[in-house]
Scaffold this motif. Sequence first.
Motif, PDB file in Angstrom:
ATOM      1  N   VAL A 160       0.973  -1.028  -0.150  1.00  0.00           N
ATOM      2  CA  VAL A 160       0.047   0.035   0.094  1.00  0.00           C
ATOM      3  C   VAL A 160       0.880   1.215  -0.029  1.00  0.00           C
ATOM      4  CG1 VAL A 160      -1.723   1.223   1.269  1.00  0.00           C
ATOM      5  CG2 VAL A 160      -2.019  -1.012   1.262  1.00  0.00           C
ATOM      6  N   GLU A 195      -1.914  -1.093  -4.027  1.00  0.00           N
ATOM      7  CA  GLU A 195      -3.111  -0.301  -3.548  1.00  0.00           C
ATOM      8  C   GLU A 195      -2.431   1.243  -3.180  1.00  0.00           C
ATOM      9  OE1 GLU A 195      -6.124  -3.024  -1.396  1.00  0.00           O
ATOM     10  OE2 GLU A 195      -4.297  -3.551  -0.777  1.00  0.00           O
ATOM     11  N   CYS A 219      -8.051   5.362   2.440  1.00  0.00           N
ATOM     12  CA  CYS A 219      -6.896   4.160   2.773  1.00  0.00           C
ATOM     13  C   CYS A 219      -7.743   2.808   2.742  1.00  0.00           C
ATOM     14  CB  CYS A 219      -6.352   4.318   4.074  1.00  0.00           C
ATOM     15  SG  CYS A 219      -5.012   3.249   4.371  1.00  0.00           S
ATOM     16  N   PRO A 220      -6.965   1.787   2.001  1.00  0.00           N
ATOM     17  CA  PRO A 220      -7.367   0.278   1.960  1.00  0.00           C
ATOM     18  C   PRO A 220      -7.015  -0.311   3.252  1.00  0.00           C
ATOM     19  CG  PRO A 220      -5.420   0.535   0.962  1.00  0.00           C
ATOM     20  CD  PRO A 220      -5.802   1.893   1.134  1.00  0.00           C
ATOM     21  N   ASN A 221      -7.374  -1.452   3.557  1.00  0.00           N
ATOM     22  CA  ASN A 221      -6.938  -2.607   4.701  1.00  0.00           C
ATOM     23  C   ASN A 221      -5.389  -2.617   4.507  1.00  0.00           C
ATOM     24  OD1 ASN A 221      -6.645  -3.839   6.840  1.00  0.00           O
ATOM     25  ND2 ASN A 221      -7.272  -5.985   5.547  1.00  0.00           N
ATOM     26  N   TYR A 254      -6.676   1.390  10.318  1.00  0.00           N
ATOM     27  CA  TYR A 254      -6.889   0.557   9.226  1.00  0.00           C
ATOM     28  C   TYR A 254      -5.840  -0.790   9.024  1.00  0.00           C
ATOM     29  CZ  TYR A 254      -9.041   4.808   7.279  1.00  0.00           C
ATOM     30  OH  TYR A 254     -10.057   5.661   7.040  1.00  0.00           O
TER      31      TYR A 254
END
Length: 219
Positions: free
Chosen positions: A75, A98, A124-126, A155
Amino acid sequence: MYIHDLSKQNSVLNTFISEIRSVSIQKDRMRFRRNIERIGEILGYEMSQVFNYTPSTIATPLGACSISELENDIVLCSILRAGVPLHNGLLNYFDKVENAFISAYRHHKDSTENFEIIVEYLACPNLEGKTLILADPMLATGQSMVATFEALKPYGTPKEIHLVSVIGAQEGVNFVEKHFNASAHLWIATIDETLNDKGYIVPGLGDAGDLAFGEKLQH
């Protein structure tokens, strides 16, 4: 923390650093953004050497080829707005990552030079079990990096943390070293010795956001 200061070895990176510092060359916003992007590409390449790889076999038009392929689940998070060109440079090399974006700015409570970091926007993604790359071109006091990481904690807990900056002050490097765990990495193109009384890096290059995108009105 592992600190990777790329200025300790001569390379073409020095040319890009020279141009973003130069008061004459940096006036060309497009060139400034592109140089930050190219620095991001170099930092990304260096960082990639400590990532994990999996043996793989691919088919070519003339046969099979064995190769190691990147396995990290990444990420990439950048601090707006100055972080956009640096983000793009890293994204050029890690095209399957990501992405996360966060706004962080200095808020002066009064007429003094004291300030706090305000975070207002976050997408934000995981992050659980992933490799987090946190990118901010200017590592001045280090407070933005720390405040951003604190905002990301809900997160998930990353497996690895990599901080990426173009220019830092030694004070900022020391600050993040104290606030991130010993296994975190800092990838930085060059480190300057001091901050001025306003908390800006000296000699630095000025305001990276303004140089990349134009001056902003102050409220």
